[in-house]
Design an enzyme around this catalytic site. Structure first.
Site, PDB file in Angstrom:
ATOM      1  N   CYS A   1      10.014   3.128  17.198  1.00 34.72           N
ATOM      2  CA  CYS A   1       8.928   4.127  17.172  1.00 34.72           C
ATOM      3  C   CYS A   1       7.549   3.488  17.011  1.00 34.72           C
ATOM      4  CB  CYS A   1       9.188   5.098  16.014  1.00 34.72           C
ATOM      5  SG  CYS A   1       7.788   6.198  15.704  1.00 34.72           S
TER       6      CYS A   1
ATOM      7  N   TRP B   1      17.309  11.059  13.078  1.00 38.60           N
ATOM      8  CA  TRP B   1      17.265   9.641  12.687  1.00 38.60           C
ATOM      9  C   TRP B   1      18.358   9.334  11.674  1.00 38.60           C
ATOM     10  CZ3 TRP B   1      14.742   6.755  15.846  1.00 38.60           C
ATOM     11  CH2 TRP B   1      13.594   7.231  16.497  1.00 38.60           C
TER      12      TRP B   1
ATOM     13  N   VAL C   1      11.578  16.249  11.899  1.00 36.36           N
ATOM     14  CA  VAL C   1      11.933  15.187  10.963  1.00 36.36           C
ATOM     15  C   VAL C   1      11.588  13.877  11.653  1.00 36.36           C
ATOM     16  CG1 VAL C   1      13.880  14.086   9.798  1.00 36.36           C
ATOM     17  CG2 VAL C   1      13.697  16.583   9.859  1.00 36.36           C
ATOM     18  N   THR C   2      10.509  13.243  11.213  1.00 35.80           N
ATOM     19  CA  THR C   2       9.964  12.124  11.992  1.00 35.80           C
ATOM     20  C   THR C   2       9.852  10.836  11.172  1.00 35.80           C
ATOM     21  OG1 THR C   2       7.726  12.865  11.425  1.00 35.80           O
ATOM     22  CG2 THR C   2       8.600  13.614  13.536  1.00 35.80           C
TER      23      THR C   2
ATOM     24  N   GLU D   1       2.604  11.043   8.050  1.00 31.18           N
ATOM     25  CA  GLU D   1       1.614  10.882   9.122  1.00 31.18           C
ATOM     26  C   GLU D   1       1.160   9.419   9.126  1.00 31.18           C
ATOM     27  OE1 GLU D   1       0.347  12.377  11.780  1.00 31.18           O
ATOM     28  OE2 GLU D   1      -0.918  10.593  11.916  1.00 31.18           O
ATOM     29  N   SER D   2       1.532   8.709  10.191  1.00 30.26           N
ATOM     30  CA  SER D   2       1.306   7.253  10.215  1.00 30.26           C
ATOM     31  C   SER D   2      -0.158   6.858  10.056  1.00 30.26           C
ATOM     32  CB  SER D   2       1.859   6.673  11.510  1.00 30.26           C
ATOM     33  OG  SER D   2       1.200   7.235  12.634  1.00 30.26           O
TER      34      SER D   2
ATOM     35  N   TYR E   1       3.266   9.321  26.215  1.00 32.46           N
ATOM     36  CA  TYR E   1       4.219  10.422  25.983  1.00 32.46           C
ATOM     37  C   TYR E   1       3.885  11.626  26.860  1.00 32.46           C
ATOM     38  CZ  TYR E   1       6.412   8.089  22.036  1.00 32.46           C
ATOM     39  OH  TYR E   1       7.124   7.219  21.260  1.00 32.46           O
TER      40      TYR E   1
HETATM   41  N1  LIG Z   1       2.274  12.160  13.860  1.00 31.59           N
HETATM   42  C1  LIG Z   1       3.403  11.409  13.564  1.00 31.59           C
HETATM   43  C2  LIG Z   1       4.305  11.281  14.768  1.00 31.59           C
HETATM   44  C3  LIG Z   1       5.577  10.580  14.453  1.00 31.59           C
HETATM   45  C4  LIG Z   1       6.635  10.817  15.548  1.00 31.59           C
HETATM   46  O1  LIG Z   1       6.483  11.675  16.410  1.00 31.59           O
HETATM   47  N2  LIG Z   1       7.716  10.029  15.494  1.00 31.59           N
HETATM   48  C5  LIG Z   1       8.801  10.214  16.466  1.00 31.59           C
HETATM   49  C6  LIG Z   1       9.455   8.904  16.807  1.00 31.59           C
HETATM   50  S1  LIG Z   1       8.489   7.843  17.803  1.00 31.59           S
HETATM   51  C7  LIG Z   1       9.880  11.058  15.835  1.00 31.59           C
HETATM   52  O2  LIG Z   1      10.294  10.813  14.724  1.00 31.59           O
HETATM   53  N3  LIG Z   1      10.364  12.061  16.558  1.00 31.59           N
HETATM   54  C8  LIG Z   1      11.442  12.871  16.111  1.00 31.59           C
HETATM   55  C9  LIG Z   1      11.442  14.210  16.776  1.00 31.59           C
HETATM   56  O3  LIG Z   1      10.539  14.458  17.587  1.00 31.59           O
HETATM   57  O4  LIG Z   1      12.320  15.002  16.478  1.00 31.59           O
HETATM   58  C10 LIG Z   1       2.928  10.067  13.052  1.00 31.59           C
HETATM   59  O5  LIG Z   1       2.077   9.430  13.720  1.00 31.59           O
HETATM   60  O6  LIG Z   1       3.366   9.657  11.996  1.00 31.59           O
END
Ligand SMILES: N[C@@H](CCC(=O)N[C@@H](CS)C(=O)NCC(=O)O)C(=O)O
Length: 322
Positions: free
Chosen positions: A59, A91, A128-129, A145-146, A192
């Site tokens: 990611c 994940w 869930v990210t 939030e990264s 994306y």
């Molecule tokens: N805004 C978030 C975005 C994080 C994000 O979208 N991560 C993706 C992986 S690259 C994710 O976990 N996606 C899971 C999903 O969409 O269900 C950040 O920058 O922290």
């Protein structure tokens, strides 16, 4: 993929709010937005051994946080769980023989990241990210939030961080924010928007915007060594994760195929220079990029994973001349 609804995991490919009227992809805002501070006034004090990161090497948003953990020499202070990838419950954490750098969750023993979300908020609804930053003291998520996590790693851990370089210095903040906005919209999320577009028109628009922005960055990096000039800043570290994934994943799978980063002399030299900064190479895992992106069922229904990783980050970068 899937989502939590009222704390229950549901296997859904996406949320309705992720797509606009014209089939364009829209990233949903992150929910947990607390902050760690040096003095603890925010309720979360910076302390060694207290915080834990959930990431996946694949990611790009999680990659930012691994980069800042390495740059600030916080490896001994912040623990990490590296996902084995997504399964029917999102994940996951465990072991995978073909991706040996993935680890079981050493702190909570969670098998899936959604457990951290429901432990924080029993009836959580949403995505869930990764990355997700967890507090072992209060046993809840601080932030997912990264862009905010990297600011905390940059500045809240004075005295704990082994390196006091400031990647978001006061005099450059307005300029960094300006370039971050462009890079986020057109490049980081732009790839994306190409890959997840639902219509030809949405894809075409995202593709044009992406390559216009890359052309502009290529020209800028022909005049100066880094995005802000002579000094590496947060802006560079936010562009880098997209560049290292580009030729192996975004070009072929997300159809970002006007040209490769390898075909841009300045962007590719710049990418290699950043890769060669001490601590960074260990955060770059092209095998995970392939696995991560080709596991997206909707883009690769056969689930056959390509074997090659055609990029060499270790060649000379030639950027000293700038
Ligand atoms: N805004 C978030 C975005 C994080 C994000 O979208 N991560 C993706 C992986 S690259 C994710 O976990 N996606 C899971 C999903 O969409 O269900 C950040 O920058 O922290």
């Amino acid at each position: 993929m899937g989502v939590l609804i009222d704390g229950i995991w549901q296997e859904k490919d996406e949320l309705p709010q992720e797509f606009g009227q014209s089939g364009e992809f829209r990233r949903v805002d992150s929910r947990f937005r607390d902050r760690i501070s040096a003095d603890g006034s925010t309720g979360f004090k910076a302390e060694a051994g207290r915080y834990h990161l959930y990431v996946a090497y694949g990611c790009p948003w999680a990659h930012r946080t691994l980069i800042f953990r390495a740059l600030k020499k916080l490896e001994g202070a912040i623990t990490v769980a590296y996902s084995t990838g997504m399964d029917s419950e999102g994940w996951g954490f465990g072991t995978r023989a073909d991706l040996p750098e993935s680890t079981p969750d050493p702190v909570n023993g969670f098998r899936h990241l959604h457990q951290a979300y429901t432990a924080s908020e029993a009836r959580y609804t949403g995505k869930v990210t990764v990355p997700t930053l967890w507090d072992t003291r209060t046993r809840r998520i601080v932030n997912n939030e990264s862009s905010e996590i990297i600011r905390m790693l940059n500045s809240a851990f004075g005295g704990i961080a082994g390196d006091d370089t400031d990647f978001y210095p006061e005099p450059l903040r307005a300029d960094i924010d300006r370039i971050n906005a462009l890079v986020y919209e057109k490049v980081n999320n732009g790839v994306y928007r190409c890959g997840f577009a639902r219509t030809q028109a949405a894809y075409d628009a995202a593709y044009d915007t992406l390559f216009e922005a890359l052309d502009e960055l290529e020209a800028r990096l022909g005049r100066q060594r880094y995005l802000m000039g002579r000094q590496i800043t947060e802006a560079d570290w936010r562009l880098f994760p997209t560049l290292v994934r580009f030729d192996v994943a975004y070009f072929p799978l997300f159809k970002c195929n006007r040209q490769r980063i390898a075909d841009y002399p300045n962007l590719s030299g710049y990418m290699r220079e950043l890769h060669q900064v001490p601590g960074i190479a260990g955060t770059v895992k092209p095998r995970h990029y392939i696995d991560n992106y080709w596991s997206i069922a909707r883009l690769n229904p056969s689930r056959i994973i390509p074997r090659g990783t055609p990029v060499d980050y270790t060649l000379p970068h030639g950027r000293e001349r700038l």
